[in-house]
Design a protein around this motif. Structure first.
Motif, PDB file in Angstrom:
ATOM      1  N   UNK A  13       0.844  -1.194   0.000  1.00  0.00           N
ATOM      2  CA  UNK A  13       0.000   0.000   0.000  1.00  0.00           C
ATOM      3  C   UNK A  13       0.877   1.240   0.000  1.00  0.00           C
ATOM      4  N   UNK A  14       0.651   2.107  -0.978  1.00  0.00           N
ATOM      5  CA  UNK A  14       1.471   3.293  -1.112  1.00  0.00           C
ATOM      6  C   UNK A  14       1.007   4.409  -0.207  1.00  0.00           C
ATOM      7  N   UNK A  15       1.697   5.547  -0.259  1.00  0.00           N
ATOM      8  CA  UNK A  15       1.366   6.671   0.608  1.00  0.00           C
ATOM      9  C   UNK A  15      -0.017   7.240   0.364  1.00  0.00           C
ATOM     10  N   UNK A  16      -0.576   7.001  -0.836  1.00  0.00           N
ATOM     11  CA  UNK A  16      -1.907   7.528  -1.142  1.00  0.00           C
ATOM     12  C   UNK A  16      -2.995   6.551  -0.739  1.00  0.00           C
ATOM     13  N   UNK A  17      -2.647   5.465  -0.015  1.00  0.00           N
ATOM     14  CA  UNK A  17      -3.641   4.490   0.402  1.00  0.00           C
ATOM     15  C   UNK A  17      -4.138   3.634  -0.736  1.00  0.00           C
ATOM     16  N   UNK A  18      -3.286   3.368  -1.719  1.00  0.00           N
ATOM     17  CA  UNK A  18      -3.646   2.548  -2.876  1.00  0.00           C
ATOM     18  C   UNK A  18      -2.777   1.295  -2.872  1.00  0.00           C
ATOM     19  N   UNK A  19      -3.413   0.136  -2.977  1.00  0.00           N
ATOM     20  CA  UNK A  19      -2.684  -1.134  -2.992  1.00  0.00           C
ATOM     21  C   UNK A  19      -2.824  -1.809  -4.343  1.00  0.00           C
ATOM     22  N   UNK A  20      -1.842  -2.619  -4.701  1.00  0.00           N
ATOM     23  CA  UNK A  20      -1.870  -3.393  -5.930  1.00  0.00           C
ATOM     24  C   UNK A  20      -2.091  -4.861  -5.586  1.00  0.00           C
ATOM     25  N   UNK A  21      -2.915  -5.517  -6.398  1.00  0.00           N
ATOM     26  CA  UNK A  21      -3.103  -6.960  -6.249  1.00  0.00           C
ATOM     27  C   UNK A  21      -3.434  -7.541  -7.610  1.00  0.00           C
ATOM     28  N   UNK A  22      -3.377  -8.860  -7.709  1.00  0.00           N
ATOM     29  CA  UNK A  22      -3.667  -9.520  -8.965  1.00  0.00           C
ATOM     30  C   UNK A  22      -5.098  -9.265  -9.423  1.00  0.00           C
ATOM     31  N   UNK A  23      -5.272  -9.025 -10.720  1.00  0.00           N
ATOM     32  CA  UNK A  23      -6.603  -8.804 -11.282  1.00  0.00           C
ATOM     33  C   UNK A  23      -7.360 -10.134 -11.332  1.00  0.00           C
ATOM     34  N   UNK A  24      -8.639 -10.114 -10.924  1.00  0.00           N
ATOM     35  CA  UNK A  24      -9.499 -11.289 -10.988  1.00  0.00           C
ATOM     36  C   UNK A  24     -10.760 -10.968 -11.774  1.00  0.00           C
ATOM     37  N   UNK A  25     -11.527 -12.011 -12.093  1.00  0.00           N
ATOM     38  CA  UNK A  25     -12.675 -11.807 -12.971  1.00  0.00           C
ATOM     39  C   UNK A  25     -13.691 -10.848 -12.373  1.00  0.00           C
ATOM     40  N   UNK A  26     -13.795 -10.829 -11.036  1.00  0.00           N
ATOM     41  CA  UNK A  26     -14.787  -9.943 -10.424  1.00  0.00           C
ATOM     42  C   UNK A  26     -14.381  -8.461 -10.471  1.00  0.00           C
ATOM     43  N   UNK A  27     -13.158  -8.195 -10.910  1.00  0.00           N
ATOM     44  CA  UNK A  27     -12.724  -6.803 -11.082  1.00  0.00           C
ATOM     45  C   UNK A  27     -13.127  -6.241 -12.444  1.00  0.00           C
ATOM     46  N   UNK A  28     -13.560  -7.117 -13.367  1.00  0.00           N
ATOM     47  CA  UNK A  28     -13.705  -6.693 -14.760  1.00  0.00           C
ATOM     48  C   UNK A  28     -14.765  -5.621 -14.978  1.00  0.00           C
ATOM     49  N   UNK A  29     -15.831  -5.634 -14.203  1.00  0.00           N
ATOM     50  CA  UNK A  29     -16.850  -4.591 -14.390  1.00  0.00           C
ATOM     51  C   UNK A  29     -16.257  -3.212 -14.160  1.00  0.00           C
TER      52      UNK A  29
END
Length: 219
Positions: A13-29
């Motif tokens: 999680x970066x200083x702006x409160x944003x985290x990266x994670x693997x993309x999954x099918x439920x993210x597609x919308x």
């Protein structure tokens, strides 16, 4: 190739409160909504994303896709993807897409996403990484140059249906990962002193010289 990292938080999680994670099918919308907002002329379809994600898991995976999630409201505010092809010591990476929501542009998220893709390129064993970027997207080109990408040439009418040209760029991933300087940046060996010339003035020998010191697109 290594195993999947999908579902993890690869870059934290970066200083702006944003985290990266693997993309999954439920993210597609959410991803598709952002895709259409950012790339109205050549937005990817749901089928294209499904096809990419089908190759992003398992021991033989050849794709790496991540989303950027804002902790405050859970919104997807960016995503990125890398494709790898080849085998053994001849694997090539291709940045498929990097996208950042307008609300988060100019805050370093594009650089974080690219850093994560390059980390994945190392896992895949890529020797070099390629990408295409619109010729009029100077901001993105500067970002890629900071990461060691160099221009190769122009692909006319690459982005359709808008008929926009693309600049192809290449990163020598092996060299950049090792931190080896480019040939043009490598320190020059000091020159040997020149022998004094016999003359009436008895000129002083020449002193040897010291060595020199040395956010958004579709793929």
């Amino acid at each position: 190739m290594t195993g999947s990292t999908a579902g993890s938080d690869p870059a934290g999680t970066g200083p702006a409160g944003i985290s990266l994670r693997g993309m999954r099918w439920w993210d597609l919308q959410a991803v598709l909504a952002l895709e259409r907002e950012l790339f109205p002329e050549d937005a990817w379809s749901a089928g294209m994303f499904w096809s990419e994600l089908a190759h992003a898991r398992g021991p033989r995976r050849s794709r790496h896709y991540v989303v950027a999630r804002r902790a405050a409201d859970g919104a997807i505010v960016g995503y990125a993807g890398l494709a790898a092809a080849g085998a053994g010591g001849d694997v090539t990476g291709d940045v498929q897409t990097i996208a950042v929501a307008p609300s988060e542009q100019g805050r370093g998220l594009g650089a974080r996403l690219l850093t994560e893709l390059l980390r994945a390129a190392t896992e895949f064993g890529c020797r070099e990484v390629f990408l295409e970027v619109r010729t009029d997207n100077v901001t993105a080109q500067r970002l890629y140059a900071r990461f060691g990408f160099e221009p190769l040439g122009i692909r006319r009418g690459y982005y359709q249906p808008g008929n926009h040209d693309a600049l192809t760029m290449r990163r020598d991933h092996e060299r950049e990962t090792r931190g080896t300087p480019k040939a043009s940046q490598a320190p020059k060996a000091p020159q040997a002193p020149k022998a004094p010339q016999a003359s009436e003035d008895q000129k002083t020998p020449t002193t040897p010289k010291n060595p020199k010191e040395t956010d958004h697109q579709h793929g």
